[in-house]
Design a protein around this motif. Sequence first.
Motif, PDB file in Angstrom:
ATOM      1  N   ASP A 137       1.239  -1.319  -0.045  1.00  0.00           N
ATOM      2  CA  ASP A 137      -0.096  -0.049   0.093  1.00  0.00           C
ATOM      3  C   ASP A 137       1.213   0.829  -0.189  1.00  0.00           C
ATOM      4  OD1 ASP A 137      -1.698  -1.659   0.201  1.00  0.00           O
ATOM      5  OD2 ASP A 137      -2.438  -1.012   2.366  1.00  0.00           O
ATOM      6  N   VAL A 138       1.811   1.537   0.749  1.00  0.00           N
ATOM      7  CA  VAL A 138       3.246   2.196   0.707  1.00  0.00           C
ATOM      8  C   VAL A 138       3.597   2.485  -0.480  1.00  0.00           C
ATOM      9  CG1 VAL A 138       5.517   2.887   1.696  1.00  0.00           C
ATOM     10  CG2 VAL A 138       3.487   1.752   3.397  1.00  0.00           C
ATOM     11  N   GLY A 139       3.598   1.536  -1.321  1.00  0.00           N
ATOM     12  CA  GLY A 139       4.435   1.417  -2.608  1.00  0.00           C
ATOM     13  C   GLY A 139       3.371   1.760  -3.422  1.00  0.00           C
ATOM     14  N   ALA A 140       2.354   1.424  -3.486  1.00  0.00           N
ATOM     15  CA  ALA A 140       1.057   2.312  -4.059  1.00  0.00           C
ATOM     16  C   ALA A 140       0.742   3.812  -4.265  1.00  0.00           C
ATOM     17  CB  ALA A 140      -0.528   1.017  -3.895  1.00  0.00           C
ATOM     18  N   ASP A 141       0.734   3.923  -3.135  1.00  0.00           N
ATOM     19  CA  ASP A 141       0.985   6.046  -2.877  1.00  0.00           C
ATOM     20  C   ASP A 141       1.853   6.430  -3.127  1.00  0.00           C
ATOM     21  OD1 ASP A 141       0.984   7.985  -1.206  1.00  0.00           O
ATOM     22  OD2 ASP A 141      -0.407   7.252   0.339  1.00  0.00           O
ATOM     23  N   LEU A 142       3.069   5.997  -2.945  1.00  0.00           N
ATOM     24  CA  LEU A 142       4.302   6.801  -3.507  1.00  0.00           C
ATOM     25  C   LEU A 142       4.378   6.554  -4.648  1.00  0.00           C
ATOM     26  CD1 LEU A 142       7.052   5.107  -1.316  1.00  0.00           C
ATOM     27  CD2 LEU A 142       6.555   7.834  -1.049  1.00  0.00           C
ATOM     28  N   CYS A 143       3.649   5.666  -5.932  1.00  0.00           N
ATOM     29  CA  CYS A 143       4.087   5.385  -7.079  1.00  0.00           C
ATOM     30  C   CYS A 143       2.544   6.543  -8.272  1.00  0.00           C
ATOM     31  CB  CYS A 143       4.327   4.327  -7.981  1.00  0.00           C
ATOM     32  SG  CYS A 143       2.176   3.368  -7.784  1.00  0.00           S
ATOM     33  N   VAL A 144       1.923   6.987  -7.270  1.00  0.00           N
ATOM     34  CA  VAL A 144       1.086   7.530  -8.151  1.00  0.00           C
ATOM     35  C   VAL A 144       1.483   9.068  -7.781  1.00  0.00           C
ATOM     36  CG1 VAL A 144      -1.548   8.031  -8.462  1.00  0.00           C
ATOM     37  CG2 VAL A 144      -0.703   5.800  -7.467  1.00  0.00           C
ATOM     38  N   PRO A 145       1.492  10.064  -8.381  1.00  0.00           N
ATOM     39  CA  PRO A 145       1.239  11.195  -7.625  1.00  0.00           C
ATOM     40  C   PRO A 145       0.379  11.713  -6.628  1.00  0.00           C
ATOM     41  CG  PRO A 145       1.610  11.123 -10.309  1.00  0.00           C
ATOM     42  CD  PRO A 145       1.707   9.766  -9.536  1.00  0.00           C
ATOM     43  N   LEU A 146       0.445  12.722  -6.578  1.00  0.00           N
ATOM     44  CA  LEU A 146      -0.409  13.229  -5.273  1.00  0.00           C
ATOM     45  C   LEU A 146      -1.027  14.145  -5.709  1.00  0.00           C
ATOM     46  CD1 LEU A 146      -0.401  12.873  -1.935  1.00  0.00           C
ATOM     47  CD2 LEU A 146       0.793  15.263  -1.767  1.00  0.00           C
ATOM     48  N   SER A 147      -0.856  14.147  -7.031  1.00  0.00           N
ATOM     49  CA  SER A 147      -2.320  14.986  -7.383  1.00  0.00           C
ATOM     50  C   SER A 147      -3.564  14.150  -7.758  1.00  0.00           C
ATOM     51  CB  SER A 147      -1.866  16.295  -8.930  1.00  0.00           C
ATOM     52  OG  SER A 147      -1.174  15.010  -9.698  1.00  0.00           O
ATOM     53  N   VAL A 148      -2.928  12.594  -7.922  1.00  0.00           N
ATOM     54  CA  VAL A 148      -4.407  11.782  -8.320  1.00  0.00           C
ATOM     55  C   VAL A 148      -5.464  11.371  -7.493  1.00  0.00           C
ATOM     56  CG1 VAL A 148      -4.355  10.071  -9.674  1.00  0.00           C
ATOM     57  CG2 VAL A 148      -2.612  11.444 -10.292  1.00  0.00           C
ATOM     58  N   GLU A 149      -6.503  11.685  -7.443  1.00  0.00           N
ATOM     59  CA  GLU A 149      -6.958  11.972  -6.435  1.00  0.00           C
ATOM     60  C   GLU A 149      -8.140   9.950  -6.355  1.00  0.00           C
ATOM     61  OE1 GLU A 149     -10.114  14.915  -5.687  1.00  0.00           O
ATOM     62  OE2 GLU A 149      -8.724  16.204  -5.831  1.00  0.00           O
ATOM     63  N   GLY A 150      -7.664   9.340  -5.438  1.00  0.00           N
ATOM     64  CA  GLY A 150      -9.409   8.426  -5.663  1.00  0.00           C
ATOM     65  C   GLY A 150      -8.086   6.714  -5.967  1.00  0.00           C
ATOM     66  N   ARG A 151      -7.046   6.931  -5.179  1.00  0.00           N
ATOM     67  CA  ARG A 151      -6.149   6.377  -5.176  1.00  0.00           C
ATOM     68  C   ARG A 151      -5.674   6.159  -3.615  1.00  0.00           C
ATOM     69  NH1 ARG A 151      -4.312   6.158 -10.681  1.00  0.00           N
ATOM     70  NH2 ARG A 151      -3.207   4.112 -10.352  1.00  0.00           N
ATOM     71  N   LEU A 152      -4.841   4.726  -4.158  1.00  0.00           N
ATOM     72  CA  LEU A 152      -4.809   4.039  -3.168  1.00  0.00           C
ATOM     73  C   LEU A 152      -3.661   4.684  -2.146  1.00  0.00           C
ATOM     74  CD1 LEU A 152      -5.303   1.331  -0.868  1.00  0.00           C
ATOM     75  CD2 LEU A 152      -3.463   0.137  -1.624  1.00  0.00           C
ATOM     76  N   ARG A 153      -4.040   5.181  -0.775  1.00  0.00           N
ATOM     77  CA  ARG A 153      -3.906   6.526  -0.024  1.00  0.00           C
ATOM     78  C   ARG A 153      -2.704   5.377   1.382  1.00  0.00           C
ATOM     79  NH1 ARG A 153      -1.037   9.016  -3.171  1.00  0.00           N
ATOM     80  NH2 ARG A 153      -2.575  10.280  -5.169  1.00  0.00           N
ATOM     81  N   VAL A 154      -1.682   5.802   1.911  1.00  0.00           N
ATOM     82  CA  VAL A 154      -1.391   5.181   3.485  1.00  0.00           C
ATOM     83  C   VAL A 154      -2.535   5.998   4.802  1.00  0.00           C
ATOM     84  CG1 VAL A 154       0.244   5.644   5.822  1.00  0.00           C
ATOM     85  CG2 VAL A 154       1.121   5.015   3.330  1.00  0.00           C
TER      86      VAL A 154
END
Length: 193
Positions: free
Chosen positions: A77-94
């Motif tokens: 989950d941490v890796g998924a958060d890091l690999c998607v730019p913060l500006s992209v909404e609706g994604r898996l985040r810590v």
Amino acid sequence: MSRAADEPVRLTRIYTRGGDAGETSLGDGSRVSKLDARIGAYGTTDELNSLLGVVLAGDCPPTIRESLELVQNELFDVGADLCVPLSVEGRLRVTQEMVDRLEALCDSFNESLPELKSFVLPGGTAVAAGLHVARTTCRRAEREAIASGLEHGVNPLVTVYLNRLSDLLFILARAANALAGADEPLWKPGATR
């Protein structure tokens, strides 16, 4: 054929040749250099996860095993958060709940350990030594996530999670030695003089 909702990825072929020129894709599909700070941050998080796999492959006590298996999944989950730019909404985040869970584990395992009166040297049992290697790798992942955040912006809870995880790994290393009845190696300042 499309993926099922509970199927996070479908890999039919492992090599794609897409990274042969030194670039890779982020989680939103954008292409960046493999030297990008975000790639370093989630690459080190993956390295940490692999080190936990080595610990779990050994004679890991069941209570520690259960916690590490939870952490391994959360590190994806941490890796998924890091690999998607913060500006992209609706994604898996810590989330704060993930951090709270780590703090509860820290408190639970630390409760039965003796008070520290010296710095602990990495070692004791193989499990404890492996957890210390994982702890130092976690600290590196945290530093790389901070660097990535300065360059691109990162969910601030990612670095909080990694910081708390390094604390948990330290406590689990101590707990592994205690559960095995192994002496905890302590630093003796100036012992070689």
